[in-house]
Design a protein around this motif. Structure first.
Motif, PDB file in Angstrom:
ATOM      1  N   SER A 460     -28.042 -32.988 -16.153  1.00  0.00           N
ATOM      2  CA  SER A 460     -27.464 -33.211 -17.348  1.00  0.00           C
ATOM      3  C   SER A 460     -27.123 -33.928 -18.517  1.00  0.00           C
ATOM      4  N   THR A 461     -27.343 -33.815 -19.720  1.00  0.00           N
ATOM      5  CA  THR A 461     -26.297 -35.028 -20.467  1.00  0.00           C
ATOM      6  C   THR A 461     -25.533 -33.798 -21.028  1.00  0.00           C
ATOM      7  N   TRP A 462     -24.391 -33.519 -21.306  1.00  0.00           N
ATOM      8  CA  TRP A 462     -23.176 -32.989 -21.472  1.00  0.00           C
ATOM      9  C   TRP A 462     -22.641 -33.838 -23.081  1.00  0.00           C
ATOM     10  N   VAL A 463     -23.306 -33.265 -24.427  1.00  0.00           N
ATOM     11  CA  VAL A 463     -22.846 -33.402 -26.044  1.00  0.00           C
ATOM     12  C   VAL A 463     -21.909 -32.773 -26.247  1.00  0.00           C
ATOM     13  N   ARG A 464     -20.551 -33.321 -26.877  1.00  0.00           N
ATOM     14  CA  ARG A 464     -19.396 -33.167 -27.154  1.00  0.00           C
ATOM     15  C   ARG A 464     -19.649 -33.009 -28.525  1.00  0.00           C
ATOM     16  N   PHE A 465     -18.898 -32.158 -29.608  1.00  0.00           N
ATOM     17  CA  PHE A 465     -19.465 -32.571 -30.995  1.00  0.00           C
ATOM     18  C   PHE A 465     -17.696 -31.950 -30.897  1.00  0.00           C
ATOM     19  N   PRO A 466     -16.860 -33.123 -31.899  1.00  0.00           N
ATOM     20  CA  PRO A 466     -15.386 -32.732 -31.337  1.00  0.00           C
ATOM     21  C   PRO A 466     -14.896 -32.152 -32.402  1.00  0.00           C
ATOM     22  N   ALA A 467     -15.804 -32.229 -34.363  1.00  0.00           N
ATOM     23  CA  ALA A 467     -15.683 -31.172 -35.063  1.00  0.00           C
ATOM     24  C   ALA A 467     -16.415 -29.936 -35.503  1.00  0.00           C
ATOM     25  N   LEU A 482     -31.038 -32.379 -31.906  1.00  0.00           N
ATOM     26  CA  LEU A 482     -31.128 -33.225 -30.979  1.00  0.00           C
ATOM     27  C   LEU A 482     -30.989 -32.237 -29.623  1.00  0.00           C
ATOM     28  N   ALA A 483     -31.748 -30.362 -30.107  1.00  0.00           N
ATOM     29  CA  ALA A 483     -32.119 -29.333 -29.073  1.00  0.00           C
ATOM     30  C   ALA A 483     -33.072 -29.598 -29.046  1.00  0.00           C
ATOM     31  N   GLN A 484     -34.047 -29.480 -30.251  1.00  0.00           N
ATOM     32  CA  GLN A 484     -35.626 -30.096 -30.877  1.00  0.00           C
ATOM     33  C   GLN A 484     -36.118 -31.039 -30.287  1.00  0.00           C
ATOM     34  N   ALA A 485     -35.262 -32.625 -29.870  1.00  0.00           N
ATOM     35  CA  ALA A 485     -35.856 -33.679 -29.911  1.00  0.00           C
ATOM     36  C   ALA A 485     -35.941 -33.294 -27.721  1.00  0.00           C
ATOM     37  N   PHE A 486     -34.679 -32.776 -26.797  1.00  0.00           N
ATOM     38  CA  PHE A 486     -34.809 -32.329 -25.973  1.00  0.00           C
ATOM     39  C   PHE A 486     -35.841 -31.444 -25.522  1.00  0.00           C
ATOM     40  N   MET A 487     -35.987 -30.120 -26.357  1.00  0.00           N
ATOM     41  CA  MET A 487     -36.976 -29.289 -26.226  1.00  0.00           C
ATOM     42  C   MET A 487     -38.725 -29.717 -25.637  1.00  0.00           C
ATOM     43  N   ALA A 488     -38.618 -30.456 -26.724  1.00  0.00           N
ATOM     44  CA  ALA A 488     -39.842 -31.573 -27.254  1.00  0.00           C
ATOM     45  C   ALA A 488     -40.565 -32.511 -25.650  1.00  0.00           C
ATOM     46  N   GLY A 489     -38.703 -32.877 -25.033  1.00  0.00           N
ATOM     47  CA  GLY A 489     -38.713 -33.845 -24.318  1.00  0.00           C
ATOM     48  C   GLY A 489     -38.742 -35.422 -24.072  1.00  0.00           C
ATOM     49  N   ASP A 493     -30.383 -39.240 -28.958  1.00  0.00           N
ATOM     50  CA  ASP A 493     -29.450 -40.210 -28.807  1.00  0.00           C
ATOM     51  C   ASP A 493     -28.149 -38.999 -29.443  1.00  0.00           C
ATOM     52  N   PRO A 494     -26.997 -38.861 -29.433  1.00  0.00           N
ATOM     53  CA  PRO A 494     -25.738 -38.267 -29.290  1.00  0.00           C
ATOM     54  C   PRO A 494     -25.338 -39.084 -30.000  1.00  0.00           C
ATOM     55  N   ALA A 495     -24.915 -39.614 -30.554  1.00  0.00           N
ATOM     56  CA  ALA A 495     -24.292 -41.038 -31.598  1.00  0.00           C
ATOM     57  C   ALA A 495     -24.200 -40.325 -32.812  1.00  0.00           C
ATOM     58  N   CYS A 496     -24.669 -38.881 -32.938  1.00  0.00           N
ATOM     59  CA  CYS A 496     -24.247 -37.677 -34.525  1.00  0.00           C
ATOM     60  C   CYS A 496     -22.952 -36.920 -34.176  1.00  0.00           C
ATOM     61  N   ALA A 497     -23.436 -36.744 -33.231  1.00  0.00           N
ATOM     62  CA  ALA A 497     -22.177 -35.730 -32.418  1.00  0.00           C
ATOM     63  C   ALA A 497     -20.762 -36.394 -32.860  1.00  0.00           C
ATOM     64  N   ALA A 498     -20.831 -37.338 -32.609  1.00  0.00           N
ATOM     65  CA  ALA A 498     -19.452 -37.834 -32.963  1.00  0.00           C
ATOM     66  C   ALA A 498     -19.424 -38.774 -34.329  1.00  0.00           C
ATOM     67  N   ALA A 499     -20.140 -38.310 -34.735  1.00  0.00           N
ATOM     68  CA  ALA A 499     -19.940 -38.917 -36.709  1.00  0.00           C
ATOM     69  C   ALA A 499     -19.545 -38.220 -37.562  1.00  0.00           C
ATOM     70  N   GLU A 500     -20.178 -36.979 -36.919  1.00  0.00           N
ATOM     71  CA  GLU A 500     -19.387 -35.574 -37.866  1.00  0.00           C
ATOM     72  C   GLU A 500     -18.101 -35.629 -37.793  1.00  0.00           C
ATOM     73  N   THR A 501     -17.307 -34.376 -39.162  1.00  0.00           N
ATOM     74  CA  THR A 501     -16.257 -34.626 -39.398  1.00  0.00           C
ATOM     75  C   THR A 501     -15.819 -33.221 -39.775  1.00  0.00           C
ATOM     76  N   LEU A 502     -14.348 -32.940 -39.249  1.00  0.00           N
ATOM     77  CA  LEU A 502     -13.996 -31.891 -40.069  1.00  0.00           C
ATOM     78  C   LEU A 502     -13.623 -31.819 -41.398  1.00  0.00           C
ATOM     79  N   LYS A 503     -14.235 -30.739 -42.285  1.00  0.00           N
ATOM     80  CA  LYS A 503     -14.039 -30.820 -43.885  1.00  0.00           C
ATOM     81  C   LYS A 503     -12.895 -29.936 -43.923  1.00  0.00           C
ATOM     82  N   PHE A 504     -11.579 -30.300 -43.893  1.00  0.00           N
ATOM     83  CA  PHE A 504     -11.036 -28.852 -44.213  1.00  0.00           C
ATOM     84  C   PHE A 504     -10.869 -28.115 -45.445  1.00  0.00           C
ATOM     85  N   THR A 505     -10.889 -27.140 -45.690  1.00  0.00           N
ATOM     86  CA  THR A 505     -10.591 -26.239 -46.902  1.00  0.00           C
ATOM     87  C   THR A 505      -9.188 -26.353 -47.435  1.00  0.00           C
TER      88      THR A 505
END
Length: 507
Positions: A460-467, A482-489, A493-505
């Motif tokens: 397994s590869t565990w990718v956490r999304f902080p935001a 990530l899901a599309q790429a992984f299912m295609a074998g 690169d999970p770096a995009c997960a940590a790069a996301e930000t939570l944009k509060f209203t």
């Protein structure tokens, strides 16, 4: 304590944004099970789809209880969106809930598009949707007349039990009288349904993509039929080895703390909503000790259950709106409903948000929900439930206690399977390639559950999304990619997960 996903997400999105003939195939005449019956299609198709060409559709007829294969049967709808000669292993998508169905999704899937949680992508392989046995489109669907939560439910869980437990018990007796055995509607049975459909469709191996309860379903397939799974995507994980009753309340509390910390870390949010976490606790402290009249609210008052329902639902699907939701609830407590960032909110809409948090048991297939959830949590002891309440902060303990007492009482009135084998509650051990996705802000499937699953899935590869919160494939372009790429074998690169930000209203 399992919670539903894309369908409810759409409902919440609509609420909060407002706040801010099928046919074909031959009928089978055999009584052999399992079998496919493609004489009619249970779904409405998009006009671009052609039954028998781009789509294969029908029902799978299986034994209700595989321990009594000559007995009653269950009809489970399925649909295959066919690709043009791809050699890739097909994907089977597994819904959440338990209780979600694909009815609203299928009609929107255009020719060549993926029907699953990463919908809209070019269809690279056969993609399969299967219903949960007992859910709305299956026969039988374990429906009960709507559980009469009524006013008492929102004031006091215990006060509501007399009427609701009696309704649940009567529903069960009605199904038993018709020869339907609710004990045969378990996660293990659903896993066997997936394997039967795979074999009947002629697939050697499949890719499984499950969200929320669908992850427990996928893990059961992998455990019971390991040679049939090519790879898996598990999004917002529910783990067999961590029954939700035991740790669900803490997941909600952790989510509120995480969202509050994220707000405090952003200067604009911190300025607009100072001391958010302390205000949350003060809000529940006041509601626990003071009756707050609310003429239009459920039960005639703003109870801790209503406040928790609103915050749970918003935190699950739109965590950026949690500070606004807290402010709105505070304004109700103060006696003046103020308009904040959620654009002309009405009290009726707040009621709707609260009710969404309780619609699993009061929904159209309450019996199916209880059959699965009660069995999956059968090992939770009274001491463990007491410990689950003690894990949350004192201001939230009355709500947590009431929720667990209510669920345990309803399970006591429903004939769920109590003799599942020990393997049904053990960690699933496998080296099958698996992508695990989890949102750090998720109140219903907290990331610690994903962590437990990852321990025994060596591939397994565990990718956490902080935001992100629940069902990240439906909220994050990064997760979709990530899901599309992984299912295609492909390498991901999970770096995009940590790069996301939570944009509060903000107001």
């Amino acid at each position: 304590m399992h919670v539903s996903l894309s369908i409810r997400a759409a409902a919440v999105g609509a609420l909060v944004l407002s706040l801010a003939a099928c046919g074909g195939g031959e009928s089978s005449t055999t009584s052999v099970v399992p079998r496919l019956d493609e004489s009619s299609c249970p779904y409405k198709l998009d006009p671009s789809q052609t039954l028998g060409n781009s789509v294969r559709c029908g029902v799978m007829v299986v034994a209700q209880d595989r321990r009594a294969p000559a007995g009653a049967t269950v009809s489970v709808p399925f649909i295959v969106f066919k690709s043009a000669g791809s050699s890739l292993a097909p994907v089977i998508y597994l819904t959440g809930g338990p209780g979600e169905d694909w009815g609203d999704t299928v009609s929107q899937v255009k020719l060549g598009s993926s029907p699953g949680f990463v919908g809209g992508a070019k269809l690279p392989r056969d993609e399969v949707l299967i219903e949960q046995r007992g859910a709305l489109l299956t026969k039988p669907a374990l429906a009960c007349s709507e559980v009469p939560w009524g006013a008492a439910m929102f004031r006091d869980f215990k006060a509501a039990l007399t009427s609701t437990v009696a309704t649940v018990k009567g529903c069960a007796e009605g199904w038993l009288a018709k020869g339907v055995q609710p004990q045969a509607f378990t996660t293990d049975d659903l896993a066997a349904d997936v394997n039967d459909l795979r074999a009947l469709l002629g697939y050697d191996k499949v890719v499984l993509n499950g969200v929320s309860y669908g992850t427990m379903w996928a893990l059961a397939v992998l455990r019971d039929h390991p040679g049939t799974v090519d790879r898996m995507v598990l999004d917002s994980v529910v783990a067999q080895s961590v029954p939700p009753f035991k740790s669900g309340p803490k997941g909600f509390d952790d989510s509120l703390m995480a969202v509050s910390a994220a707000c405090a870390a952003q200067p604009a949010c911190a300025a607009a909503y100072p001391g958010l976490d302390a205000r949350l606790l003060a809000l529940f402290g006041q509601l626990n000790s003071t009756v707050v009249p609310w003429t239009l609210g459920p039960g005639g008052q703003l109870s801790p259950a209503v406040a928790a329902g609103v915050l749970f639902t918003v935190a699950q699907f739109l965590p950026e709106n949690v500070p606004d939701a807290v402010t709105l609830l505070e304004s109700l407590v103060s006696g003046e409903l103020r308009v904040n960032g959620l654009n002309n909110v009405t009290q009726e809409q707040i009621v709707a948000l609260a009710r969404l948090a309780f619609d699993d048991l009061a929904g159209p297939v309450a019996g199916q929900y209880l059959s699965i959830v009660c069995a999956d949590n059968a090992t939770a002891s009274a001491d463990e439930l007491k410990a689950a309440v003690a894990q949350v902060r004192p201001a939230l303990q009355p709500v947590a206690q009431g929720q667990l007492e209510s669920l345990v009482a309803h399970c006591g009135a429903w004939p769920y399977r109590k003799d599942l084998p020990a393997k049904s509650f053990a960690p699933v051990v496998s080296n099958v390639p698996t992508l695990i996705l989890s949102g750090d802000l998720d109140p219903s499937t907290p990331p610690v559950w994903a962590q437990e699953v990852a321990k025994t899935l060596s591939g397994s590869t565990w990718v956490r999304f902080p935001a992100r919160s629940h069902s990240v494939q439906t909220s994050s372009e990064c997760a979709t990619g990530l899901a599309q790429a992984f299912m295609a074998g492909k390498t991901i690169d999970p770096a995009c997960a940590a790069a996301e930000t939570l944009k509060f209203t903000l107001p």
